[in-house]
Motif scaffolding. Structure first.
Motif, mmCIF file in Angstrom:
data_model
loop_
_atom_site.group_PDB
_atom_site.id
_atom_site.type_symbol
_atom_site.label_atom_id
_atom_site.label_comp_id
_atom_site.label_asym_id
_atom_site.label_seq_id
_atom_site.Cartn_x
_atom_site.Cartn_y
_atom_site.Cartn_z
ATOM 1 N N LEU A 53 37.480 23.838 39.098
ATOM 2 C CA LEU A 53 38.446 24.525 38.566
ATOM 3 C C LEU A 53 38.836 24.502 36.874
ATOM 4 O O LEU A 53 38.970 25.192 36.743
ATOM 5 N N GLU A 54 39.104 23.131 36.515
ATOM 6 C CA GLU A 54 38.540 23.104 34.742
ATOM 7 C C GLU A 54 38.051 23.951 34.025
ATOM 8 O O GLU A 54 37.964 24.497 33.361
ATOM 9 N N GLY A 68 36.486 26.759 35.241
ATOM 10 C CA GLY A 68 36.208 28.045 36.276
ATOM 11 C C GLY A 68 34.936 28.391 37.087
ATOM 12 O O GLY A 68 34.437 29.652 37.162
ATOM 13 N N THR A 113 37.238 30.013 41.260
ATOM 14 C CA THR A 113 38.381 30.974 40.991
ATOM 15 C C THR A 113 39.261 30.975 41.959
ATOM 16 O O THR A 113 38.961 30.825 43.128
ATOM 17 N N VAL A 114 40.388 30.985 41.862
ATOM 18 C CA VAL A 114 41.100 31.088 42.959
ATOM 19 C C VAL A 114 41.697 32.204 42.394
ATOM 20 O O VAL A 114 41.642 32.726 41.313
ATOM 21 N N TRP A 136 43.282 27.185 48.751
ATOM 22 C CA TRP A 136 43.292 26.678 47.510
ATOM 23 C C TRP A 136 44.865 26.238 47.936
ATOM 24 O O TRP A 136 45.456 25.280 47.905
ATOM 25 N N LYS A 154 46.811 22.335 38.682
ATOM 26 C CA LYS A 154 45.621 22.459 38.188
ATOM 27 C C LYS A 154 46.141 23.653 39.564
ATOM 28 O O LYS A 154 45.817 25.050 38.385
ATOM 29 N N GLU A 172 48.748 26.420 39.172
ATOM 30 C CA GLU A 172 49.161 26.886 38.037
ATOM 31 C C GLU A 172 48.001 27.590 37.663
ATOM 32 O O GLU A 172 48.358 29.857 36.613
ATOM 33 N N LYS A 173 47.117 27.884 37.999
ATOM 34 C CA LYS A 173 46.179 29.000 38.752
ATOM 35 C C LYS A 173 46.595 29.787 38.838
ATOM 36 O O LYS A 173 45.844 31.237 38.726
ATOM 37 N N GLU A 174 47.281 30.043 40.001
ATOM 38 C CA GLU A 174 47.858 30.859 40.516
ATOM 39 C C GLU A 174 49.266 31.428 39.772
ATOM 40 O O GLU A 174 50.257 32.656 40.696
#
Length: 303
Positions: A143-144, A146, A149-150, A192, A269, A272-274
């Motif tokens: 995730l960190e 890349g 990918t979310v 996720w 994480k 936040e990515k969403e």
């Protein structure tokens, strides 16, 4: 004669004013070009000759050239991490699986005394912990960096709870689980987000005593859909609420419990990515409420 002199002075001042204005415009135009090329990733030292630039342009040139070098280094490091994560995942998967298989085969053998069976149980239990830790680290690293990918899409909040089932876990610990999930729509990655919510509920089960209760509900706001996971567990000290979402943090109060302190970090994480966020409200000895805010489609379209 005096009039001629003053006229000449005025002409010279006007000339210098026009020259300075023109020069400033040229410098700004050059700096603007540098910044545009840096933003779209096409900045190249060969496009600009440093010895022909003004002091401001030269400073900007050196800054952007250094930035390009740093970006290249970061990209190289990210590629190295991708390779390392892939190697770790591949190299550890087979040995861990083999240990579990051999342990299960030995446990099915006849003639084993209770001490041997207890040792086999401990081996299997510790191997499962090791597998969980490795997979958690791999997921976090992917995730960190890349690698994974979310992809938020329009989904129903209710679908999250169709994908996870904690019935056996709450029954084993004699805990009540109440779900009140209306059919609300938000933008999130179902796979996720299910994992993120699972991490929170798993913690709630782990730190809620027998005969306690865990209640999950959802509410719609103008820009977000809020999911609350409320428990009657041990609670969290106020000074620790900002730390529990950091990697590997574990409260001294739960040091005897199983865990590696990565579940809530991974949850944060993902959310936040969403485009969402998470917060917690807790009272020591009375329980906690974890609130996950997932963006609605109208919210994302405004960004």
């Amino acid at each position: 004669m005096i009039y001629v002199f003053f006229a000449a002075v005025i002409m010279i001042l006007m000339f210098f004013s026009v020259f300075i204005y023109w020069k400033a415009a040229e410098i700004l135009k050059s700096v603007d070009k540098m910044l545009d090329s840096a933003v779209d990733g096409t900045f190249s030292e060969s496009d600009f000759t440093e010895n022909r630039l003004s002091r401001l342009e030269a400073k900007m040139y050196r800054y952007l050239a250094a930035g390009k070098t740093e970006r290249g280094r970061i990209i190289d490091e990210r590629n190295t991490v991708k390779t390392l994560v892939s190697d770790i995942s591949h190299q550890t998967k087979t040995p861990v699986s083999n240990i579990l298989i051999y342990t299960q085969l030995l446990n099915e053998s006849d003639g084993l005394n209770d001490n041997v069976r207890e040792l086999l149980y401990q081996i299997e239990n510790q191997t499962n912990k090791l597998s969980f830790l490795i997979q958690s680290l791999v997921k976090t690293s992917r995730l960190e960096n890349g690698i994974v990918t979310v992809v938020p899409e329009e989904n129903s909040i209710a679908d999250i709870f169709k994908a996870i089932d904690f019935t056996a876990a709450v029954n084993r610990r004699d805990i009540g689980l109440v779900l009140d999930i209306p059919d609300l729509i938000a933008e999130f990655d179902i796979k996720w987000t299910s994992e993120a919510i699972s991490n929170i509920i798993d913690n709630a089960i782990k730190y809620t005593p027998s005969h306690g209760t865990i209640a999950v509900s959802a509410k719609e706001y103008e820009m977000f859909v809020r999911i609350d996971i409320e428990d009657t567990g041990i609670g969290i000290k106020e000074e620790e609420t900002a730390k529990i979402f950091t990697r590997f943090y574990r409260s001294p109060a739960v040091s005897s419990e199983e865990g590696v302190g990565i579940g809530l970090y991974l949850t944060r994480k993902i959310i936040e990515k969403e485009g969402g966020y998470i917060k917690v409200c807790s009272q020591l000895g009375k329980g906690s409420v974890f609130s996950v805010f997932l963006p609605k489609k109208s919210n994302l379209s405004k960004l």
